[in-house]
Design an enzyme around this catalytic site. Structure first.
Site, mmCIF file in Angstrom:
data_model
loop_
_atom_site.group_PDB
_atom_site.id
_atom_site.type_symbol
_atom_site.label_atom_id
_atom_site.label_comp_id
_atom_site.label_asym_id
_atom_site.label_seq_id
_atom_site.Cartn_x
_atom_site.Cartn_y
_atom_site.Cartn_z
ATOM 1 N N GLY A 129 0.234 -5.289 6.675
ATOM 2 C CA GLY A 129 0.564 -4.222 5.751
ATOM 3 C C GLY A 129 -0.288 -2.980 5.866
ATOM 4 N N HIS A 130 -1.577 -3.093 5.538
ATOM 5 C CA HIS A 130 -2.440 -1.914 5.455
ATOM 6 C C HIS A 130 -2.458 -1.112 6.746
ATOM 7 C CE1 HIS A 130 -6.313 0.303 5.362
ATOM 8 N NE2 HIS A 130 -6.010 0.470 4.093
ATOM 9 N N HIS B 298 -3.698 -11.027 7.300
ATOM 10 C CA HIS B 298 -4.798 -10.398 6.567
ATOM 11 C C HIS B 298 -5.755 -9.720 7.546
ATOM 12 C CE1 HIS B 298 -6.816 -9.556 2.772
ATOM 13 N NE2 HIS B 298 -7.949 -9.602 3.466
ATOM 14 N N HIS C 26 3.274 -8.190 -3.180
ATOM 15 C CA HIS C 26 2.389 -8.964 -4.054
ATOM 16 C C HIS C 26 2.394 -8.314 -5.427
ATOM 17 C CE1 HIS C 26 -1.972 -10.652 -4.780
ATOM 18 N NE2 HIS C 26 -1.101 -11.044 -5.705
ATOM 19 N N ARG D 234 -1.188 8.444 -8.222
ATOM 20 C CA ARG D 234 -0.852 9.626 -9.015
ATOM 21 C C ARG D 234 0.192 9.344 -10.100
ATOM 22 N NH1 ARG D 234 -2.192 14.798 -7.095
ATOM 23 N NH2 ARG D 234 -4.308 14.654 -6.251
ATOM 24 N N THR E 123 -8.829 -6.419 -2.221
ATOM 25 C CA THR E 123 -7.691 -7.097 -1.617
ATOM 26 C C THR E 123 -7.979 -8.589 -1.678
ATOM 27 O OG1 THR E 123 -6.299 -7.256 0.379
ATOM 28 C CG2 THR E 123 -8.669 -6.957 0.706
ATOM 29 N N GLU F 212 4.607 -12.625 -2.959
ATOM 30 C CA GLU F 212 3.264 -13.159 -3.163
ATOM 31 C C GLU F 212 2.910 -13.107 -4.642
ATOM 32 O OE1 GLU F 212 1.080 -12.115 1.079
ATOM 33 O OE2 GLU F 212 0.643 -10.870 -0.669
ATOM 34 N N HIS G 261 0.799 -1.221 0.000
ATOM 35 C CA HIS G 261 0.000 0.000 0.000
ATOM 36 C C HIS G 261 0.835 1.276 0.000
ATOM 37 C CE1 HIS G 261 -3.748 -1.994 -0.220
ATOM 38 N NE2 HIS G 261 -3.460 -2.751 0.815
#
Length: 246
Positions: free
Chosen positions: A218-219, A196, A48, A23, A105, A75, A15
């Site tokens: 991650g997020h 996750h 990923h 952008r 996701t 991934e 992310h």
């Protein structure tokens, strides 16, 4: 691939690339984020490379393979394109994941039991070039047993249902599902990771499950980093999971 004596934190930097691709700029640089994460205590970096290239790009993967001090967990979907790319770059660690173009996701685990021949062929193909393969699956005994049969040394249990649970009863049920999956995976001789939907308010219960090797997050890290900085976000998460796993 060996079981760690302590819980590990894999930092997913997808992310960071999502923000860059929004952008079409050269910033923020996911490679810099990976290096900062390592300095803050990350035990590995997860990326990923999706079929639609919505975040991580091939160039990112190539750069990361050259500069990481820890290890890259690559991934990928089980497609000929990705298998050929993996054969070209030969990452040490690969996690095979399900993938559909429309999803925001990864929405569920890989159906290993429903496509054993295909997954087995991919695992064997990757093993021939020295890649250690894990399979991203639901915490389901049928899928875990199938993962063992196809020759994968490790699995990553999908914790999304736990993360999405709304009531205390649902949370407890889903947490138990993960714990049971970990126990069953270990009994099968597999290394068991998880990830996750994990964040700062729900990760400790999962980290406390005995036998989990690594959590991939991650997020939540990228979101928290907007306010505290990436190194601080990673260090906070590492401290949480290490304390919970004691």
């Amino acid at each position: 691939m060996t079981q760690s004596t302590r819980i590990l934190l894999g930092v997913n930097i997808d992310h960071v690339a999502t923000l860059r691709q929004a952008r079409g700029t050269r910033y923020p640089d996911p490679v810099k984020a990976a290096l900062d994460a390592e300095e803050a205590g990350a035990d590995g970096i997860t990326v990923h490379l999706r079929e639609d290239r919505r975040h991580i790009q091939e160039r990112d993967v190539l750069l990361l393979k050259d500069v990481l001090q820890t290890r890259m967990n690559f991934e990928m979907g089980v497609t000929e394109e990705m298998l050929a790319f993996a054969e070209r770059i030969r990452p040490a660690h690969i996690c095979l994941v399900p993938e559909t173009r429309q999803e925001l996701t990864t929405e569920g685990g890989l159906d290993v039991a429903g496509q054993e021949a295909r997954i087995k062929a991919a695992v064997e193909r990757l093993a021939k070039i020295g890649c250690e393969v894990s399979l991203f699956i639901d915490a389901d005994e049928r899928q875990i047993a199938a993962s063992k049969r196809v020759g994968a040394p490790a699995v990553e249990l999908h914790t999304g249902r736990y993360a999405d649970a709304q009531t205390p009863t649902e949370v407890a049920e889903e947490l138990q599902r993960v714990a049971d999956g970990v126990a069953f995976g270990l009994a099968q001789g597999l290394i068991v990771n998880a990830g996750h939907g994990l964040h700062y308010h729900n990760v400790e219960a999962v980290a406390a499950i005995k036998g989990i090797n690594e959590l991939n997050i991650g997020h939540a890290l990228v979101a928290h980093a907007l306010f505290v900085g990436f190194k601080a976000a990673v260090a906070e998460m590492k401290a949480l999971i290490v304390a919970a796993a004691r």
